[in-house]
Design an enzyme around this catalytic site. Structure first.
Site, PDB file in Angstrom:
ATOM      1  N   HIS A  41       0.663  -1.097  -0.091  1.00 29.45           N
ATOM      2  CA  HIS A  41      -0.053   0.030   0.115  1.00 29.45           C
ATOM      3  C   HIS A  41       0.752   1.416   0.099  1.00 29.45           C
ATOM      4  CE1 HIS A  41       0.459  -0.270   4.374  1.00 29.45           C
ATOM      5  NE2 HIS A  41       0.655   0.800   4.205  1.00 29.45           N
ATOM      6  N   ASP A  58       0.484  -7.727   1.266  1.00 29.34           N
ATOM      7  CA  ASP A  58       0.821  -6.182   1.471  1.00 29.34           C
ATOM      8  C   ASP A  58       2.388  -6.092   1.604  1.00 29.34           C
ATOM      9  OD1 ASP A  58       0.477  -3.497   1.928  1.00 29.34           O
ATOM     10  OD2 ASP A  58      -0.420  -3.717   3.699  1.00 29.34           O
ATOM     11  N   SER A 113       5.057   2.273   7.910  1.00 31.81           N
ATOM     12  CA  SER A 113       4.447   1.077   7.060  1.00 31.81           C
ATOM     13  C   SER A 113       5.940   0.503   6.159  1.00 31.81           C
ATOM     14  CB  SER A 113       3.649   1.700   5.925  1.00 31.81           C
ATOM     15  OG  SER A 113       2.262   1.492   6.486  1.00 31.81           O
TER      16      SER A 113
END
Length: 592
Positions: free
Chosen positions: A173, A204, A282
């Site tokens: 993402h 992911d 992230s």
């Protein structure tokens, strides 16, 4: 401006619940739990303008906090930490220097006793920290409501780390719908252009590389460690909001189980930790006490009733992604067993299904018609074991000492195209089947897989396919409550009857003289054209283009019909396209 009409919608059950970026629904066709108040989101940082003012003045939606002025007692007494750490400079001898504004006007040097344990941890973690990079990405997302356009580009920053083979890992993402990706090393001011090698949507994870040799000078790849156990210490390193330099947070592993991956709309093995994971973390690595990487930070749980719950992609999932790419030259995804199953914990149910007291398993409710196992498995079969591992009545299998985990973990260890031996009970007889595992095919896909949306326009009618990004574009983040009931039912429960089946809808009607009276048709499924069923958007476009009948008759959901003169409809299309500045009547994928 006229009032914007929206047909056949439901009001949100709980308008105070907020989900950020990515929905928690749609991970499985039989997942009906949409009333949860927990907000799980992927933690990609999307540029904050003013973090200082919002820190004190921004109020969260939800229940109002209790006023402390009118009450004698608090629900929870305030906790004041007496061991708050203050950043202090270190001199050349390794001693801390007290600033002059603390306790006097002169700087005082305090000797610091050497701590062998701290020195050993520091020696292990600091070299690994140099392998953590900051990832800058410019995104240009498709406009699913106006599929011939793209949205305004925006920038984000996240984290990543170097692995063997001159590669960098980050979150999928973090680089979704990327236009340009750059990376920056710790302590350097140069941003290097990166190339995206592979994006694993389900897990992911994304893999990057940098062509510039200068970037790799002095960079050492991180080493991966084994799956940690409960209470093992972890250190999350990355570049979260609040500053530009690297950040380190520490905690312990608090849970290991099958988690819902928000971005991937899948369920895979995951770690829950109590270390702080914020926007920008992230893609950052999580290290164990030996300095080995044991996971990738990728999402957090935000709710007023919980604190410090972060999630990490563990090494088994990471290695599956890396080995899949190395084996096939591209990411092929995680396989699934295309069945929906029911627990067999009720003794009367087990007896009625012909199970002996020593037999355990789960009952097959439905089978995906497009899955390879649909040729051998049948509804009401009892799955007793998968690859020799017995399945309990609650659908779990032994994991480690004192732990159990959902049997989907065994499936996720396989690769797409691998074979698996499944033992089932059918009419009190035991059968063994060797099944080739395939990938998941949804009637309403959870992702666009970096592809532009398809569309077809005739006489002002905009036809497109339904996907989760399309629903989010049309109805916002609360699409689970706002979207039409029939579309939500198909999202949650419908299975495709063929591999190429799509859910085709009339997205909107671009008003013109030829479509008078049809203006209010919005997001309604197309069932057939001139009596022939519609399988997908490409077949619809082909049928319209080759139609020689006098009329085009579309049968829509809710027993609606649309009738257009064939020649007049095709003639009016060019003028409508010119009026709305639309370059083509169909997307490029339909032209081939």
């Amino acid at each position: 401006m006229g009032e914007k009409k929206r047909k056949r919608e439901r009001k949100p059950k709980n308008p105070d619940a907020e989900t950020l970026d990515f929905p928690t629904s749609g991970s499985a066709p039989n997942n009906n739990n949409h009333s949860t108040m927990d907000d799980v989101f992927s933690v990609g940082n999307v540029e904050l303008i003013d973090t200082t003012s919002s820190r004190h003045h921004r109020r969260r939606r939800g229940r109002p906090k209790k006023s402390t002025n009118n009450s004698d007692k608090l629900d929870k007494p305030p906790v004041i930490s007496t061991a708050r750490r203050v950043a202090r400079p270190v001199d050349d001898d390794g001693d801390f220097t007290v600033p002059s504004d603390v306790g006097g006007s002169m700087a005082v040097t305090l000797p610091m006793e050497a701590d062998p344990a701290w020195e050993s941890v520091s020696a292990r973690v600091v070299p690994a920290m140099d392998s953590v990079v900051k990832v800058f990405c410019v995104h240009t997302e498709p406009n699913f409501s106006l599929p011939w356009q793209r949205k305004r580009q925006y920038s984000s920053s996240s984290s990543g780390f170097v692995i063997a083979g001159r590669r960098v890992l980050t979150n999928a993402h973090s680089v979704e719908h990327y236009t340009q990706v750059k990376v920056k090393k710790r302590g350097f001011d140069t941003k290097y252009l990166a190339t995206v090698l592979s994006i694993g949507t389900e897990c992911d994870i994304a893999m990057l590389t940098v062509e510039d040799d200068e970037f790799w000078q002095g960079m050492s790849p991180v080493e991966f460690g084994d799956l940690p156990t409960l209470q093992d210490a972890v250190t999350v390193v990355g570049y979260p909001i609040g500053g530009d330099t690297i950040s380190v947070t520490s905690g312990v592993v608090s849970r290991i189980e099958i988690l819902s991956y928000v971005h991937g709309s899948t369920e895979l093995l995951g770690l829950q930790i109590d270390a702080a994971i914020n926007s920008g973390n992230s893609g950052g690595p999580a290290f164990n006490d030996k300095g080995n990487c044991v996971g990738i930070a990728f999402q957090s749980l935000k709710n007023e009733d919980v604190e410090n719950i972060g999630y990490v992609i563990p090494t088994p999932v990471i290695m599956h992604f890396i080995q899949d790419y190395e084996k096939n030259g591209a990411y092929t995804g995680f396989p699934i067993l295309g069945v929906e199953w029911q627990k067999m914990e009720n003794p009367d149910l087990r007896m009625e299904m012909g199970m002996r007291s020593d037999q355990k398993g789960v009952r097959i409710r439905r089978i995906d018609p497009t899955a390879p196992e649909s040729n051998v498995l049948k509804p009401s079969d009892i799955i007793l074991s998968f690859d020799g591992v017995n399945i309990a009545n609650d659908g779990t299998v032994p994991f480690r000492h004192g732990e159990r985990i959902g049997f989907s973990y065994l499936i996720s260890q396989k690769y797409t195209g691998d074979n698996a031996v499944i033992r089932v009970l059918r009419n009190s007889e035991t059968f063994k089947f060797d099944i080739k595992l395939g990938s998941h095919k949804r009637l309403i896909p959870a992702h666009s897989k970096e592809r532009s949306p398809s569309y077809y326009i005739i006489a002002g009618f905009v036809f497109t396919t339904v996907s989760v990004p399309y629903l989010r574009s049309e109805y916002g983040k609360d699409y689970e409550y706002e979207a039409p009931v029939k579309l939500l039912d198909k999202l949650l429960h419908s299975l495709p009857q063929s591999p190429d089946e799509q859910l085709v809808v009339v997205s909107q009607v671009l008003v013109a003289d030829i479509n008078i009276g049809y203006e209010d048709i919005v997001n309604t499924q197309v069932l057939s054209l001139n009596g022939k069923p519609i399988t997908n958007l490409k077949s619809l476009a082909s049928m319209v283009e080759s139609c020689n009948d006098e009329y085009l008759k579309f049968d829509l959901d809710y027993d609606q019909i649309v009738v257009l003169g064939t020649k007049a409809a095709k003639a009016a299309t060019l003028d409508i396209l010119a009026t709305h500045c639309i370059p083509s009547a169909m997307s490029d994928d339909l032209k081939s």
